[in-house]
Design an enzyme around this catalytic site. Structure first.
Site, PDB file in Angstrom:
ATOM      1  N   THR A   1      29.901  41.282  68.851  1.00 61.89           N
ATOM      2  CA  THR A   1      29.478  41.637  67.510  1.00 61.89           C
ATOM      3  C   THR A   1      29.076  40.361  66.764  1.00 61.89           C
ATOM      4  OG1 THR A   1      30.052  43.009  65.598  1.00 61.89           O
ATOM      5  CG2 THR A   1      31.790  41.545  66.445  1.00 61.89           C
TER       6      THR A   1
ATOM      7  N   ALA B   1      32.029  49.763  63.025  1.00 59.41           N
ATOM      8  CA  ALA B   1      33.414  50.109  63.354  1.00 59.41           C
ATOM      9  C   ALA B   1      33.647  51.590  63.087  1.00 59.41           C
ATOM     10  CB  ALA B   1      34.382  49.274  62.513  1.00 59.41           C
ATOM     11  N   GLY B   2      34.538  52.178  63.869  1.00 57.69           N
ATOM     12  CA  GLY B   2      34.932  53.559  63.628  1.00 57.69           C
ATOM     13  C   GLY B   2      36.431  53.673  63.782  1.00 57.69           C
ATOM     14  N   HIS B   3      37.145  53.775  62.674  1.00 61.89           N
ATOM     15  CA  HIS B   3      38.599  53.865  62.720  1.00 61.89           C
ATOM     16  C   HIS B   3      39.009  55.321  62.528  1.00 61.89           C
ATOM     17  CE1 HIS B   3      39.255  49.327  61.691  1.00 61.89           C
ATOM     18  NE2 HIS B   3      38.572  49.539  62.797  1.00 61.89           N
TER      19      HIS B   3
ATOM     20  N   ARG C   1      32.680  55.834  76.562  1.00 61.18           N
ATOM     21  CA  ARG C   1      33.211  54.501  76.824  1.00 61.18           C
ATOM     22  C   ARG C   1      33.408  54.288  78.318  1.00 61.18           C
ATOM     23  NH1 ARG C   1      37.446  55.751  72.285  1.00 61.18           N
ATOM     24  NH2 ARG C   1      36.261  55.231  70.428  1.00 61.18           N
TER      25      ARG C   1
ATOM     26  N   LYS D   1      43.117  50.884  65.995  1.00 62.61           N
ATOM     27  CA  LYS D   1      43.598  50.149  64.816  1.00 62.61           C
ATOM     28  C   LYS D   1      43.759  51.053  63.603  1.00 62.61           C
ATOM     29  CE  LYS D   1      40.145  47.310  65.392  1.00 62.61           C
ATOM     30  NZ  LYS D   1      39.754  47.688  66.779  1.00 62.61           N
TER      31      LYS D   1
ATOM     32  N   GLN E   1      36.447  46.099  65.270  1.00 61.01           N
ATOM     33  CA  GLN E   1      36.054  45.711  66.617  1.00 61.01           C
ATOM     34  C   GLN E   1      37.262  45.111  67.370  1.00 61.01           C
ATOM     35  OE1 GLN E   1      33.652  44.602  63.937  1.00 61.01           O
ATOM     36  NE2 GLN E   1      32.832  46.623  64.234  1.00 61.01           N
TER      37      GLN E   1
ATOM     38  N   ASP F   1      37.928  49.656  69.751  1.00 63.26           N
ATOM     39  CA  ASP F   1      38.350  51.042  70.027  1.00 63.26           C
ATOM     40  C   ASP F   1      39.811  51.132  70.470  1.00 63.26           C
ATOM     41  OD1 ASP F   1      35.595  51.928  69.677  1.00 63.26           O
ATOM     42  OD2 ASP F   1      35.220  51.071  71.662  1.00 63.26           O
TER      43      ASP F   1
END
Length: 423
Positions: A239, A39-41, A305, A16, A224, A13
């Site tokens: 992960t 992943a969440g970009h 988070r 990136k 990640q 997080d």
């Protein structure tokens, strides 16, 4: 031409996606090398927010080729949804999105296995995103997996059936209540596979080797963060892939001596999603402020988070194991308004003061030792030049550079691609 890397240095997080988007104009190829849709970009530009899960973050640039490498695990259902979102923006992904034949597929039963496994752990759960990532990598290393290239074979559905049947027996073993309609999930999966097969499948290691010979510029995009690495992260709260620099070699087929710049991304503070140790975590008003101002919610799960001060012990560790050559600091704007900033520079570990990351950083073993720096009040979000940044902000950055012994070349002062300052 050397292959440059872009890596997260904390628990993921870090931002990136935004930085890949910012840097993409300098590269011909953006290649994702590990992880899956856990992943969440997030990218923001032109007043719009985009979240990618598997597709490389260079997809919005017209002239850039985007490659999903062999180290990635792909859920066709989630991938199809990502493509549908790109359709809304008229992105010609069929000409510039390539998929490695050696990438493994996440099956519906992998997700069910993930849910069953996590439910069986009770309070000891690791905080999985329940996307089926772990079970898919287990099948990969167990030599049972189904790969993208198998979709080109006539008998791929036979291979699927054998593996899915095996998974159902494993789900029963966990003896937990997991409700599902497999026939419905499989229909959705097969429809998504048909969409996936409309894209270009390639032998990606050969493609990248030829691209290097032709002088093409390549950026390998990690997912990640380094502290979630299967070997070097805070195991078992990690992960299932190699998130560090070495993962780019195995996840793309790039030789170690072909690696060029290694960009490392970190937040000006620290966050973590899910379970696991977090020495600098805050449970007070400061932590609440970081989370609220920083909008700290997972791009994939939506979970809040956990927030805390910057941990230099962990950050130095990540810099070392990745061979980082340039640093990028994100979310400096979130710290505006703190009168005093704290940075963890050492741990009290089992009665001894140490400056390296030990085997176990659980709270009963580790207490952070802090250095205090003066904060700043100015709103950074409208600043566009390094000369506009407040003196205290620059002192914070210079202190980190001195401690890490790596230059911080870029600072981000907001989520939009324009809110990026080069130093």
């Amino acid at each position: 031409m050397a292959v440059d890397l872009l890596l997260g240095l904390q628990w993921g997080d870090e931002g990136k996606g935004k930085i890949v988007d910012v840097l993409t104009s300098d590269y011909d190829i953006i290649a994702r090398f590990q992880g899956g849709p856990n992943a969440g970009h997030t990218l923001e530009f032109d007043g719009q927010k985009h979240v990618l899960h598997t597709i490389p973050s260079g997809i919005f640039h017209e002239k850039t080729v985007n490659l999903v490498g062999n180290g990635v695990v792909i859920d066709p259902v989630i991938f199809k949804k990502e493509l549908e979102n790109l359709d809304k923006h008229n992105i010609d992904y069929k000409s510039k999105l390539l998929i490695s034949r050696k990438a493994h597929l996440i099956l519906p039963t992998h997700r069910l296995l993930d849910a069953a496994s996590e439910a069986s752990k009770g309070k000891a759960k690791i905080g999985s995103t329940l996307k089926g990532i772990g079970p898919t990598y287990m099948d990969k290393t167990g030599r049972n997996g189904i790969r993208v290239g198998d979709l080109e074979l006539e008998n791929w559905k036979d291979k699927y059936r054998a593996l899915a049947d095996k998974h159902e027996k494993m789900i029963q073993f966990y003896n937990v209540d997991v409700q599902y309609d497999l026939a419905e999930l499989e229909q959705e999966f097969c429809d998504a596979v048909d969409t996936l097969k409309e894209l270009q499948f390639i032998d990606s290691e050969a493609f990248l080797h030829q691209a290097q010979k032709e002088g093409k510029t390549i950026l390998a995009e990690g997912a990640q963060g380094s502290l979630l690495d299967i070997d070097f992260g805070t195991y078992p709260f990690v992960t299932s892939s190699t998130t560090t620099a070495a993962g780019a070699c195995t996840g793309l087929g790039v030789a170690p001596n072909q690696i060029g710049e290694a960009y490392g991304i970190f937040k000006a503070y620290t966050t973590r999603v899910g379970s696991g140790p977090f020495p600098t975590e805050l449970f007070d008003e400061d932590g609440e402020t970081m989370g609220r101002v920083g909008n700290e919610f997972g791009a994939t799960t939506g979970r809040a988070r956990r927030c805390g001060w910057l941990d230099l012990v962990a950050l130095k560790y990540a810099v070392q194991i990745n061979g980082i050559t340039q640093l990028i600091m994100m979310k400096g704007d979130v710290l505006s308004g703190f009168e005093t900033l704290k940075v963890c520079t050492a741990y009290n570990y089992q009665g001894e003061k140490i400056k390296h990351l030990p085997y176990n950083i659980e709270a009963e073993n580790v207490t952070p030792v802090y250095t205090e720096l003066k904060g700043w009040a100015a709103d950074l979000t409208g600043m566009t030049k390094a000369s506009e940044l407040p003196k205290e902000f620059n002192e914070y950055v210079e202190y980190l550079e001195k401690e890490l012994q790596v230059p911080i070349r870029i600072v981000s002062v907001g989520p939009d691609r324009k809110q990026t300052i080069h130093r």
